[in-house]
Design a protein around this motif. Structure first.
Motif, PDB file in Angstrom:
ATOM      1  N   ILE A  23       0.817  -1.203   0.000  1.00  0.00           N
ATOM      2  CA  ILE A  23       0.000   0.000   0.000  1.00  0.00           C
ATOM      3  C   ILE A  23       0.856   1.261   0.000  1.00  0.00           C
ATOM      4  CG2 ILE A  23      -0.168   0.177   2.503  1.00  0.00           C
ATOM      5  CD1 ILE A  23      -3.000   0.818  -0.034  1.00  0.00           C
ATOM      6  N   GLY A  24       2.093   1.133   0.466  1.00  0.00           N
ATOM      7  CA  GLY A  24       2.972   2.303   0.474  1.00  0.00           C
ATOM      8  C   GLY A  24       3.273   2.833  -0.911  1.00  0.00           C
ATOM      9  N   ALA A  25       3.144   2.003  -1.942  1.00  0.00           N
ATOM     10  CA  ALA A  25       3.367   2.479  -3.307  1.00  0.00           C
ATOM     11  C   ALA A  25       2.265   3.433  -3.756  1.00  0.00           C
ATOM     12  CB  ALA A  25       3.449   1.293  -4.266  1.00  0.00           C
ATOM     13  N   LEU A  26       1.068   3.317  -3.177  1.00  0.00           N
ATOM     14  CA  LEU A  26      -0.040   4.197  -3.519  1.00  0.00           C
ATOM     15  C   LEU A  26      -0.144   5.372  -2.563  1.00  0.00           C
ATOM     16  CD1 LEU A  26      -2.792   1.536  -4.351  1.00  0.00           C
ATOM     17  CD2 LEU A  26      -1.431   2.863  -5.964  1.00  0.00           C
ATOM     18  N   TYR A  27       0.017   5.110  -1.272  1.00  0.00           N
ATOM     19  CA  TYR A  27      -0.088   6.155  -0.252  1.00  0.00           C
ATOM     20  C   TYR A  27       1.142   6.098   0.646  1.00  0.00           C
ATOM     21  CZ  TYR A  27      -4.967   6.094  -1.723  1.00  0.00           C
ATOM     22  OH  TYR A  27      -6.120   6.136  -2.468  1.00  0.00           O
ATOM     23  N   PRO A  28       2.195   6.814   0.266  1.00  0.00           N
ATOM     24  CA  PRO A  28       3.421   6.789   1.084  1.00  0.00           C
ATOM     25  C   PRO A  28       3.209   7.299   2.496  1.00  0.00           C
ATOM     26  CG  PRO A  28       3.839   7.707  -1.092  1.00  0.00           C
ATOM     27  CD  PRO A  28       2.349   7.608  -0.947  1.00  0.00           C
ATOM     28  N   GLU A  29       2.247   8.225   2.658  1.00  0.00           N
ATOM     29  CA  GLU A  29       1.972   8.782   3.984  1.00  0.00           C
ATOM     30  C   GLU A  29       0.469   8.841   4.213  1.00  0.00           C
ATOM     31  OE1 GLU A  29       3.770  12.535   4.655  1.00  0.00           O
ATOM     32  OE2 GLU A  29       5.829  11.810   4.458  1.00  0.00           O
ATOM     33  N   ILE A  30       0.064   8.540   5.446  1.00  0.00           N
ATOM     34  CA  ILE A  30      -1.333   8.666   5.868  1.00  0.00           C
ATOM     35  C   ILE A  30      -1.350   9.448   7.170  1.00  0.00           C
ATOM     36  CG2 ILE A  30      -3.403   7.440   6.623  1.00  0.00           C
ATOM     37  CD1 ILE A  30      -2.629   5.133   4.871  1.00  0.00           C
ATOM     38  N   LEU A  31      -1.953  10.653   7.128  1.00  0.00           N
ATOM     39  CA  LEU A  31      -2.007  11.551   8.291  1.00  0.00           C
ATOM     40  C   LEU A  31      -0.612  11.866   8.819  1.00  0.00           C
ATOM     41  CD1 LEU A  31      -5.052   9.997  10.216  1.00  0.00           C
ATOM     42  CD2 LEU A  31      -5.033  11.941   8.642  1.00  0.00           C
ATOM     43  N   GLY A  32       0.317  12.059   7.902  1.00  0.00           N
ATOM     44  CA  GLY A  32       1.665  12.420   8.284  1.00  0.00           C
ATOM     45  C   GLY A  32       2.530  11.266   8.738  1.00  0.00           C
ATOM     46  N   VAL A  33       2.008  10.040   8.723  1.00  0.00           N
ATOM     47  CA  VAL A  33       2.765   8.857   9.148  1.00  0.00           C
ATOM     48  C   VAL A  33       3.083   8.011   7.928  1.00  0.00           C
ATOM     49  CG1 VAL A  33       2.770   6.815  10.628  1.00  0.00           C
ATOM     50  CG2 VAL A  33       1.579   8.899  11.375  1.00  0.00           C
ATOM     51  N   ARG A  34       4.349   7.627   7.811  1.00  0.00           N
ATOM     52  CA  ARG A  34       4.736   6.793   6.679  1.00  0.00           C
ATOM     53  C   ARG A  34       4.115   5.415   6.816  1.00  0.00           C
ATOM     54  NH1 ARG A  34       8.558   8.315   3.330  1.00  0.00           N
ATOM     55  NH2 ARG A  34       9.111   6.138   2.870  1.00  0.00           N
ATOM     56  N   THR A  35       3.482   4.962   5.745  1.00  0.00           N
ATOM     57  CA  THR A  35       2.782   3.682   5.770  1.00  0.00           C
ATOM     58  C   THR A  35       3.745   2.513   5.925  1.00  0.00           C
ATOM     59  OG1 THR A  35       2.839   3.669   3.342  1.00  0.00           O
ATOM     60  CG2 THR A  35       0.845   4.520   4.405  1.00  0.00           C
ATOM     61  N   VAL A  36       5.012   2.704   5.552  1.00  0.00           N
ATOM     62  CA  VAL A  36       5.985   1.631   5.728  1.00  0.00           C
ATOM     63  C   VAL A  36       6.176   1.317   7.203  1.00  0.00           C
ATOM     64  CG1 VAL A  36       8.370   0.930   5.317  1.00  0.00           C
ATOM     65  CG2 VAL A  36       7.132   2.229   3.577  1.00  0.00           C
ATOM     66  N   ASN A  37       6.180   2.374   8.019  1.00  0.00           N
ATOM     67  CA  ASN A  37       6.319   2.179   9.460  1.00  0.00           C
ATOM     68  C   ASN A  37       4.989   1.840  10.133  1.00  0.00           C
ATOM     69  OD1 ASN A  37       9.045   2.916   9.188  1.00  0.00           O
ATOM     70  ND2 ASN A  37       8.532   5.093   9.404  1.00  0.00           N
TER      71      ASN A  37
END
Length: 288
Positions: A135-149
């Motif tokens: 999902i990080g390829a589509l939304y690298p950040e959600i509410l200022g938080v990196r989706t990878v973490n």
């Protein structure tokens, strides 16, 4: 006088000795030689198969015994059980909400519920897990938080499995609610019971008779289906034994370790399902 005598019922003739003997005849059931012969053949084949499994050195039963209760395997089993319980709880909570939306009179809510069930039942669970894992390829950040973490492997497994199970749980709950007779609901309405009380005291107890059997099958299926999360490196039971046999190259005995644990847990769940079904089937035909 003679006419009255003729009208009287005639006395029944005395039974002969042959008729008396007929009352004591013993009914002999038909012999089913073919069924017994088939049963013997099946038992013989099962015994031969079991003997070949036990006596085959390639299964390495001593290795199975050594790794069956190791710490790594038990940790993987614990994660599998935790993941199964959490996914079933969240899946049925969301599925119940979707079922209520599907049964509402609002066409928009009906369409949303139907679309959700259609989408997630049409997509393979492996594709859903891989989608959420990337999902990080589509939304690298959600509410200022990196989706990878934010979305680690375990979180991705919970999200993917929950959304998948909710689609099936919605249909199970909807079918159970529809199985309740309309007259029961109308009688509760005539008593002035509120909507939530009607659902909790009248609809749900009767719907559980239809919900429990498929829900039990879903629980067992979810337990075995969690093994697919090993593809995204979640250290469940299967991934734990894979880590071992990648190091020792003892593939067959380690797979047997995972298989035996799945058999043990599913057997215990089947026993629990039996007693829960019997509890909710009280008062129905064919139950004691």
């Amino acid at each position: 006088m003679s006419a009255q005598t003729d009208a009287l019922p005639q006395s029944r003739p005395a039974l002969s000795g042959k008729d008396n003997d007929a009352d004591h005849l013993r009914i002999i059931p038909a012999r089913r030689t073919g069924q017994w012969a088939a049963a013997v053949v099946v038992l013989l084949l099962l015994a031969l198969a079991l003997n070949s499994v036990i006596r085959n050195d390639a299964f390495q039963w001593d290795v199975v015994g050594d790794y069956f209760t190791t710490a790594s395997v038990l940790r993987g089993l614990g994660l599998t059980l935790w993941l199964t319980a959490l996914v079933m709880a969240l899946g049925f909570a969301l599925g119940t909400l979707l079922a209520v939306l599907r049964l509402s009179t609002n066409h928009v809510l009906q369409a949303v519920s139907w679309g959700y069930v259609w989408l997630f039942r049409s997509t393979p669970i492996l594709v859903q897990l891989l989608f959420w894992f990337n999902i990080g390829a589509l939304y690298p950040e959600i509410l200022g938080v990196r989706t990878v973490n934010l979305l680690g492997p375990v979180t991705v497994a919970v999200i993917g499995l929950t959304l998948h199970e909710a689609a099936y749980a919605a249909e199970v709950v909807r079918g159970g609610i529809l199985s309740v007779e309309r007259g029961q609901i109308e009688a509760a309405q005539s008593l002035g019971l509120g909507a939530w009380r009607r659902f909790r005291r009248i609809v749900l107890p009767q719907a559980m008779r239809s919900i429990v059997p498929p829900a039990g099958n879903m629980l067992i299926g979810t337990l075995k289906g969690t093994s697919i999360v090993s593809i995204i490196a979640v250290q469940d039971l299967l991934y734990s034994v894979q880590l071992v046999y990648h190091r020792t190259y003892q593939v067959i005995p380690l797979l047997l370790v995972a298989t035996l644990w799945y058999v043990v847990v599913t057997s215990l769940l089947s026993v629990g399902q039996h007693y829960i079904e019997r509890h909710y089937a009280r008062g129905t035909a064919g139950t004691r």
